[in-house]
Design a protein around this motif. Structure first.
Motif, mmCIF file in Angstrom:
data_model
loop_
_atom_site.group_PDB
_atom_site.id
_atom_site.type_symbol
_atom_site.label_atom_id
_atom_site.label_comp_id
_atom_site.label_asym_id
_atom_site.label_seq_id
_atom_site.Cartn_x
_atom_site.Cartn_y
_atom_site.Cartn_z
ATOM 1 N N UNK A 247 0.855 -1.256 -0.049
ATOM 2 C CA UNK A 247 -0.028 -0.065 -0.182
ATOM 3 C C UNK A 247 0.751 1.235 0.024
ATOM 4 N N UNK A 248 0.337 2.395 0.322
ATOM 5 C CA UNK A 248 1.078 3.611 0.205
ATOM 6 C C UNK A 248 1.255 4.476 1.458
ATOM 7 N N UNK A 249 0.664 4.009 2.459
ATOM 8 C CA UNK A 249 1.178 4.760 3.773
ATOM 9 C C UNK A 249 2.410 4.196 4.318
ATOM 10 N N UNK A 250 2.774 4.841 5.371
ATOM 11 C CA UNK A 250 4.454 4.511 5.998
ATOM 12 C C UNK A 250 4.034 3.242 6.547
ATOM 13 N N UNK B 239 6.241 0.114 5.350
ATOM 14 C CA UNK B 239 7.291 -0.561 6.274
ATOM 15 C C UNK B 239 7.027 -2.141 6.259
ATOM 16 N N UNK B 240 5.707 -2.280 6.499
ATOM 17 C CA UNK B 240 5.059 -3.908 6.657
ATOM 18 C C UNK B 240 5.876 -4.362 5.382
ATOM 19 N N UNK B 241 5.474 -3.910 4.182
ATOM 20 C CA UNK B 241 5.739 -4.807 2.897
ATOM 21 C C UNK B 241 7.052 -4.794 2.764
ATOM 22 N N UNK B 242 8.041 -4.030 3.192
ATOM 23 C CA UNK B 242 9.407 -4.201 3.082
ATOM 24 C C UNK B 242 9.878 -5.025 4.019
ATOM 25 N N UNK B 243 9.452 -5.065 5.306
ATOM 26 C CA UNK B 243 9.774 -5.954 6.344
ATOM 27 C C UNK B 243 9.330 -7.357 6.091
ATOM 28 N N UNK B 244 8.304 -7.749 5.641
ATOM 29 C CA UNK B 244 7.665 -8.911 5.179
ATOM 30 C C UNK B 244 8.659 -9.365 4.069
ATOM 31 N N UNK B 245 9.080 -8.335 3.111
ATOM 32 C CA UNK B 245 9.894 -8.973 1.977
ATOM 33 C C UNK B 245 11.272 -9.523 2.478
ATOM 34 N N UNK B 246 11.970 -8.620 3.320
ATOM 35 C CA UNK B 246 13.230 -9.114 3.793
ATOM 36 C C UNK B 246 13.148 -10.204 4.655
ATOM 37 N N UNK B 247 12.107 -10.579 5.574
ATOM 38 C CA UNK B 247 12.042 -11.695 6.251
ATOM 39 C C UNK B 247 11.758 -12.890 5.593
ATOM 40 N N UNK B 248 11.084 -12.866 4.313
ATOM 41 C CA UNK B 248 10.906 -14.063 3.471
ATOM 42 C C UNK B 248 12.118 -14.097 2.437
ATOM 43 N N UNK C 296 0.384 -7.693 1.013
ATOM 44 C CA UNK C 296 0.558 -6.890 2.260
ATOM 45 C C UNK C 296 -0.409 -5.557 2.247
ATOM 46 N N UNK C 297 -1.127 -5.674 1.221
ATOM 47 C CA UNK C 297 -2.388 -4.692 1.179
ATOM 48 C C UNK C 297 -3.858 -5.313 1.184
ATOM 49 N N UNK C 298 -4.080 -6.038 2.172
ATOM 50 C CA UNK C 298 -5.474 -6.791 1.925
ATOM 51 C C UNK C 298 -6.560 -6.099 1.944
ATOM 52 N N UNK C 299 -6.261 -4.885 2.557
ATOM 53 C CA UNK C 299 -7.751 -3.980 2.914
ATOM 54 C C UNK C 299 -8.252 -3.451 1.506
ATOM 55 N N UNK C 300 -7.268 -3.569 0.508
ATOM 56 C CA UNK C 300 -7.822 -3.100 -0.812
ATOM 57 C C UNK C 300 -7.630 -3.926 -1.743
ATOM 58 N N UNK C 301 -6.582 -4.943 -1.680
ATOM 59 C CA UNK C 301 -6.344 -5.869 -2.953
ATOM 60 C C UNK C 301 -6.930 -7.348 -2.499
#
Ligand code: SF4
Length: 348
Positions: free
Chosen positions: A206-209, A213-222, A233-238
């Motif tokens: 998504x586009x908020x801070x 941050x969540x998307x980047x953290x999830x990406x690095x963890x995986x 990481x944007x399930x409220x819209x996608x």
């Protein structure tokens, strides 16, 4: 986002895994990540590279030449988003065409352009239709409305593109794609999930801070687990299926065609054009626009920037000859362009 007790920010700052290149597919992500200062949190081995998701940036020079031709040779009124006016063509931009008497009218949506055509029946009006899955449905709606209202002086010069084929073309350019949430809201996530089978990893962001941050953290963890992955990481819209309504509308009016992308060349099946039965709204057919070759300024490295092959600051004219006030290439013009983001927020 937390992993145990860690916040997303702590996961990003504490990342000690292998070097990783993350492509911000979307220009809005590039700008937001800069603006929010997220780049400063990244460890050295995490590199963010720009991608092809800025519609104005990937629109080739030949398209600007076509629009200039329509304005000056066919005397049509060009309705366009403001960004496109200053993008250099082979010889002239639309701003140049305007100073030579061409009629260029700024609009904020295709609906505005259709309305303008309705209110100015003495003018021939062409809307410059560029963009991805997010903007295409609105263009289709404007054509549908024009037909319903019997408006015959409205058409579109179409350079709309679809992202899936670009992901295929860019497969080896990055370790992880940061997929654009607004595009996935229309297309769904099926294709991204399928790309995992081909070894392509990505997260929808998504586009908020918090969302970034969540998307980047999830990406690095995986990424540290060493296997291709996909996470929405944007399930409220996608959702998985996307917007069926928008997909149906576009499918009714348009069909796939090959399309030229600045820097990436022609990607088969990555463009859209109106189906034959809607041909009277296709400006290329209506005005028999000749094929344009399109020559970019040889100093401009937009093509490499859009493929993540170089940073804007690697371009020799960045910030010197090329600035937002005097752009040499599309990536410096557009509000979503990587060169403009680097110029505004940092020159790393
Ligand atoms: Fe093109 Fe200007 Fe970017 Fe260089 S700095 S790649 S000339 S837009």
């Amino acid at each position: 986002m937390s992993e145990g007790k860690k916040t997303a920010r702590e996961i990003i700052e504490g990342y000690d895994g292998p070097a990783v290149r993350i492509m911000e597919v979307c220009g809005t992500h590039t700008h937001e990540i800069f603006r929010l200062g997220i780049r400063k949190l990244l460890p050295k081995q995490v590199e963010l590279i720009s991608g092809p998701g800025c519609p104005v940036c990937v629109t080739p020079v030949s398209y600007i030449d076509e629009a200039v031709y329509l304005a000056l040779e066919k005397s049509v009124t060009i309705c366009t988003f403001g960004d496109l006016v200053r993008v250099p063509g082979s010889k002239k931009s639309l701003a140049d065409a305007r100073s030579e008497g061409g009629k260029i009218h700024i609009v904020y949506s295709p609906a505005d352009a259709e309305k303008y055509a309705k209110e100015h029946s003495e003018e021939e009006v062409v809307f410059l239709s560029v963009g991805f899955e997010t903007t295409t449905p609105a263009g289709c709606l404007s054509v549908k409305k024009a037909k319903e209202e019997g408006i015959t002086n409205y058409s579109m010069l179409i350079a709309n593109k679809t992202m899936p084929q670009a992901y295929e073309a860019l497969k080896g350019s990055a370790d992880i794609f940061l997929y654009p949430g607004h595009v996935n809201a229309i297309t769904g996530t099926k294709l991204c999930e399928e790309l995992v089978q081909e070894g392509v990893s990505g997260v929808v962001a998504g586009f908020t801070a918090k969302e970034l941050l969540t998307a980047l953290a999830v990406a690095l963890t995986h990424f540290q687990k060493g296997k291709p992955f996909f996470v929405n990481c944007y399930p409220r819209v996608v959702t998985e299926e996307g917007s069926k309504e928008a997909q149906r509308l576009v499918d009714t009016l348009m069909e796939a065609c090959d399309s030229e992308w600045r820097g990436l060349g022609i990607i088969p099946g990555s463009g859209l054009r109106l189906r034959d039965e809607w041909g009277m709204y296709d400006a290329r057919k209506k005005y028999q626009v000749p094929k344009m070759e399109g020559r970019a300024n040889p100093a401009c490295r937009c093509g490499d920037v859009l493929q993540g092959k170089c940073k804007p600051s690697d371009c020799k004219v960045f910030g010197k000859v090329c600035t937002p006030q005097h752009p040499v290439g599309a990536c410096m013009v557009s509000g979503e362009g990587a060169c403009s983001a680097y110029y505004m927020y940092g020159r790393e």
